[in-house]
Write an enzyme that holds these catalytic residues in place. Sequence first.
Site, PDB file in Angstrom:
ATOM      1  N   GLU A 262       0.880  -1.174   0.000  1.00 31.92           N
ATOM      2  CA  GLU A 262       0.000   0.000   0.000  1.00 31.92           C
ATOM      3  C   GLU A 262       0.908   1.211   0.000  1.00 31.92           C
ATOM      4  OE1 GLU A 262      -1.381   3.336   1.147  1.00 31.92           O
ATOM      5  OE2 GLU A 262      -1.586   2.345   3.089  1.00 31.92           O
ATOM      6  N   CYS A 296      -1.724   8.577   4.168  1.00 34.95           N
ATOM      7  CA  CYS A 296      -1.705   8.141   2.773  1.00 34.95           C
ATOM      8  C   CYS A 296      -2.952   8.620   2.044  1.00 34.95           C
ATOM      9  CB  CYS A 296      -1.625   6.614   2.697  1.00 34.95           C
ATOM     10  SG  CYS A 296      -0.210   5.898   3.533  1.00 34.95           S
TER      11      CYS A 296
END
Length: 508
Positions: A262, A296
């Site tokens: 990720e 993120c």
Amino acid sequence: MAALTAAVAAAGLPRQAAGPILDGKVLARPLRPLASPIDGNPIGSVGEASPEIADAAMAAARAGFAGWSRTSPATRAVALDRLAELVQAERPRLLAILQIEGGKTLDDALSELREAIDFCRFYAAEARRIFASDEILPGPTGEDNRLSYRGRGVFVCISPWNFPLAIFLGQIAAALAAGNAVVAKPAEQTPLIAYETVKLLHRAGVPASALQFVPGDGSIGARLVGHAATAGVAFTGSTETAWRINRALAAKDGPIVPLVAETGGINAMIVDATALPEQVADDAVMSAFRSAGQRCSALRLLCVQEDVADKIIEMIAGAARELEIGDPRRLATHVGPVIDAEAKARLYQHAATMRQTAKVHDAGNIPPGAPAGGLYVAPQIFELKAIEDLGAEVFGPILHVLRYPARDLDRVLDGIEAKGFGLTLGIHSRIDTMVEHVIARLDVGNCYVNRNMIGAVVGTQPFGGSGLSGTGPKAGGPNYLKRFAVEQVVCVNTAAAGGNASLIAMGE
């Protein structure tokens, strides 16, 4: 609130030396001092692993895999449930470390702790669902076909500093739930919270041989990834580092192992003229500036239809100027420090470039009350002339704005798509067809409509992206654990004994 803040304050500084943990034993290593991003004060130290220790950790985990993989899924799940209880019981201490080591406000730290607990309980439930019994497959009479899952071997888990408890623990919990042994390497900025978490995992019932802890810098991570015993890698961090890991895995001889990654994103929010300005302002400010923009999923690019752009940008800039910047241990603080001096310098450099090339809507000012020695970057807002002016992810409290005419919506979507990222997307509109059109056009992992675009909930909003933003499957989702496992089908000719016993029993 009073009880919680008093308990966190009483927990105090860890003042400890974290170090590698091999088979449950802490190894003595030369210590590197650690300082808080809040004020630069010392908070402890870490002894980092050498390449030889990294190799020894892999060997120890490989030896521990056999026993842990044969442990029943129910027993593995019980350990994760017990871990959730321990995290809750140690809440004040863990929150204190998250604040002083990670620079988190109390609400951000508390949300992260809850997410860590959710990961434990969710993956425990998933282990019972996926691993506890075989899946019976269809087949001809007289034949029994069953699909089962088992651990791959040693998983290397490399976690980031922005969620040093939740993501660190989530990666490990998933790998362990699937029956793997784990070698965990935390971010070099946040080893203390990781060290505490590993000790809790061992207390919860995870065998010391099944979980090794190896703090260190990127070279140690590379050593672990390249080891012959590595059967899989779980990574959260930059796209550039994920590329290096992928190349290292591809260069190895032997089994082809999975990379569960990720990575980052240039996350956009699309706002049309029908959106509610007050709601857009609230959601944009929260998405761009909460956690000092160090998520993120944080909003990086706000695209506003030109008909309402002036009003909405003015509201967002006004709201941003009201945010309290400073010591995150104060309840009034909205924006704490960034993680380290390198991050601060990079953000200031980008802001300086923006002041020369973009329109400034909020240049940001650090208040005089912010702790001296802290690593603070004030929220800033810059208006771009074109999407192409934003070349890479900017990981901090800097929001880029682009206004567009309604007829150019598809051109804006083309520009976002051309960036190659696909992590989070926000849409603010009261026109269903517009929302459906944007979602259909962009391949983005998590789409949020008429709300903020951060804070994905385990089991409800599984998190992860595609393209340059990750490999999938999504963390906290129903497909995640399967990526940590291998499949096996067993086919038995039940008629070999003289007939189909189940049909005979039906006849009787």
